[in-house]
Structure formats: structure tokens, C-alpha cells
Design an enzyme around this catalytic site. Structure first.
Site, PDB file in Angstrom:
ATOM      1  N   TYR A 271       0.844  -1.195   0.000  1.00  0.00           N
ATOM      2  CA  TYR A 271       0.000   0.000   0.000  1.00  0.00           C
ATOM      3  C   TYR A 271       0.887   1.255   0.000  1.00  0.00           C
ATOM      4  O   TYR A 271       0.623   2.207  -0.727  1.00  0.00           O
ATOM      5  CB  TYR A 271      -0.921   0.018   1.228  1.00  0.00           C
ATOM      6  CG  TYR A 271      -1.980  -1.061   1.208  1.00  0.00           C
ATOM      7  CD1 TYR A 271      -3.206  -0.841   0.610  1.00  0.00           C
ATOM      8  CD2 TYR A 271      -1.752  -2.292   1.813  1.00  0.00           C
ATOM      9  CE1 TYR A 271      -4.189  -1.825   0.600  1.00  0.00           C
ATOM     10  CE2 TYR A 271      -2.729  -3.284   1.808  1.00  0.00           C
ATOM     11  CZ  TYR A 271      -3.935  -3.048   1.198  1.00  0.00           C
ATOM     12  OH  TYR A 271      -4.900  -4.018   1.186  1.00  0.00           O
TER      13      TYR A 271
ATOM     14  N   CYS B  77      -6.449  -5.334  -7.558  1.00  0.00           N
ATOM     15  CA  CYS B  77      -6.301  -4.922  -6.159  1.00  0.00           C
ATOM     16  C   CYS B  77      -5.861  -6.088  -5.281  1.00  0.00           C
ATOM     17  O   CYS B  77      -5.316  -5.870  -4.192  1.00  0.00           O
ATOM     18  CB  CYS B  77      -7.574  -4.270  -5.641  1.00  0.00           C
ATOM     19  SG  CYS B  77      -9.064  -5.236  -5.880  1.00  0.00           S
ATOM     20  N   HIS B  78      -6.017  -7.323  -5.754  1.00  0.00           N
ATOM     21  CA  HIS B  78      -5.541  -8.480  -4.991  1.00  0.00           C
ATOM     22  C   HIS B  78      -4.012  -8.516  -4.916  1.00  0.00           C
ATOM     23  O   HIS B  78      -3.460  -9.211  -4.076  1.00  0.00           O
ATOM     24  CB  HIS B  78      -6.083  -9.789  -5.580  1.00  0.00           C
ATOM     25  CG  HIS B  78      -5.660 -10.038  -6.994  1.00  0.00           C
ATOM     26  ND1 HIS B  78      -6.333  -9.488  -8.075  1.00  0.00           N
ATOM     27  CD2 HIS B  78      -4.642 -10.764  -7.507  1.00  0.00           C
ATOM     28  CE1 HIS B  78      -5.746  -9.882  -9.186  1.00  0.00           C
ATOM     29  NE2 HIS B  78      -4.714 -10.656  -8.876  1.00  0.00           N
TER      30      HIS B  78
ATOM     31  N   ASN C 131     -12.529   0.028  -5.785  1.00  0.00           N
ATOM     32  CA  ASN C 131     -12.227  -0.502  -7.119  1.00  0.00           C
ATOM     33  C   ASN C 131     -13.473  -1.195  -7.678  1.00  0.00           C
ATOM     34  O   ASN C 131     -13.877  -2.239  -7.181  1.00  0.00           O
ATOM     35  CB  ASN C 131     -11.059  -1.491  -7.028  1.00  0.00           C
ATOM     36  CG  ASN C 131     -10.699  -2.108  -8.364  1.00  0.00           C
ATOM     37  OD1 ASN C 131     -11.217  -1.727  -9.409  1.00  0.00           O
ATOM     38  ND2 ASN C 131      -9.798  -3.073  -8.325  1.00  0.00           N
TER      39      ASN C 131
ATOM     40  N   GLU D 157      -1.755 -16.859 -10.011  1.00  0.00           N
ATOM     41  CA  GLU D 157      -0.865 -16.095 -10.895  1.00  0.00           C
ATOM     42  C   GLU D 157       0.557 -16.624 -10.831  1.00  0.00           C
ATOM     43  O   GLU D 157       1.213 -16.758 -11.868  1.00  0.00           O
ATOM     44  CB  GLU D 157      -0.901 -14.618 -10.522  1.00  0.00           C
ATOM     45  CG  GLU D 157      -2.221 -13.966 -10.868  1.00  0.00           C
ATOM     46  CD  GLU D 157      -2.265 -12.494 -10.562  1.00  0.00           C
ATOM     47  OE1 GLU D 157      -1.246 -11.919 -10.126  1.00  0.00           O
ATOM     48  OE2 GLU D 157      -3.333 -11.887 -10.771  1.00  0.00           O
TER      49      GLU D 157
END
Length: 185
Positions: free
Chosen positions: A121, A152-153, A144, A181
Site C-alpha cells: 500500500y 487490487c488483490h 475498485n 498467478e
């Protein structure tokens, strides 16, 4: 004379995904919202990697930007690195129509944080032009309107903790997305 604002004619599509149901709404101009109805069955044992994402409702609405979005989401769940090479749909949610810190943060996140990467952040606040706006970055993540497309993850705390995804109710989804991912890198 004031120009009258014509409201968008929204259409939607619902997809079944490894995360649960995903509802995407949009108009001819672009995608407005993506809503993840979390699947409580998703647990640590749920396999990451190639996963199916199928249209359940709204097939007739699939045209223009909703089709681009659906194609992107289906590719993302099958093979994320393929999705990253596909065109992104246009966004037409009001947050993207204004000049604000939130829209800047979301744009920076989408543009600069690639598949398999994470950012704190604090670092995202710095990248967005205000190193002291860590809490505002958290607020931008909560607002979002298009999660997954604007990842945002991938935003985590400076200490490596994942933070709260979907108000803390989706932390298991965030862990799954990050593993998905990395498993496909």
C-alpha cells in the site's frame, strides 16, 4: 445551454468461476462493475492453475466491451499470462471519469503491477504521487469497481501480510488469486 447527461443502458453477464459467481455489468461505452459473489467452497485445497470460467446468464448481452471483458476473464482463469496479452475492456464507471487520487491509484496499479507481482500500500501511494496516502490507497482498493481487471488483490501490507480483501471476507480468494498467478508464471 446545459448538456443533459443520458444514463447508460446497462447490460450484464454472470460467469461461473473458480472464485464463485462473477457478475459483470456495462454499457456500450465500457465495463461499469465486476462483482464477485465469493464461493465459500474455495478452500486451501482448491487447485490453482488452469481453471474454467463459463457464462451462466446474459449470453445475449455479450457484445462490445462485455465480450472483451468476458474473453479476458475466461483467459485469466485458464492461463493468466495469456490474459495479460489480451486487450482490456474500456471502463465506464464514474470513478474513471473523474480526476481523483482514487482513479490515479487504480490506473497506476493496472499499468505498473504485472502478473505475479505484488506491491505494498505504501509503495503504491508513492507511485501514485503521495507517499503519505497509504490509507487513501486502501480506500481506493475498497472502491475498485473492476477487481481482477484492476488487480487490487496484488496490493499487500508492507510486512507481507495480505491485508483485507473484500472487507476481510475474501482473504481466501486473494490468496488463491496470488497463488494462481504465480503457479502460471
Amino acid at each position: 445551454m446545459m448538456k443533459s447527461i443520458i444514463p447508460c443502458k446497462l447490460t450484464w453477464v454472470t460467469l461461473d468461476s473458480p472464485l464463485g459467481r462473477i457478475k459483470v455489468s456495462g454499457c456500450e461505452e465500457g465495463v461499469h462493475d465486476i462483482s464477485i459473489q465469493a464461493d465459500t467452497r474455495l478452500t486451501e485445497g482448491t487447485k490453482t492453475g488452469s481453471s474454467d470460467c463459463t457464462v451462466q446468464e446474459g449470453q445475449e448481452a455479450l457484445s462490445g466491451q462485455l465480450q472483451v471483458c468476458t474473453d479476458w476473464l475466461r483467459a485469466y482463469f485458464r492461463e493468466p499470462q495469456v490474459a495479460e496479452k489480451l486487450p482490456m475492456p474500456c471502463f465506464h464507471h464514474p470513478v474513471f471519469q473523474e480526476e481523483s487520487f482514487t482513479s490515479r491509484v487504480l490506473h497506476v496499479l493496472q499499468r505498473d503491477i504485472r502478473l505475479g507481482e505484488t506491491v505494498s500500500y505504501k509503495r503504491l501511494a508513492e507511485m501514485s504521487g503521495n507517499i503519505n496516502a497509504v490509507r487513501a490507497v486502501g480506500g481506493a482498493m475498497r472502491r475498485n469497481p473492476v477487481p481482477l481487471l484492476i488487480p487490487c488483490h496484488r496490493v499487500i501490507a508492507s510486512n507481507g501480510q495480505i491485508g483485507n480483501y473484500m472487507g476481510g471476507q475474501g482473504n481466501h480468494l486473494k490468496q488463491w488469486l496470488l497463488a494462481h498467478e504465480k503457479a502460471n508464471m
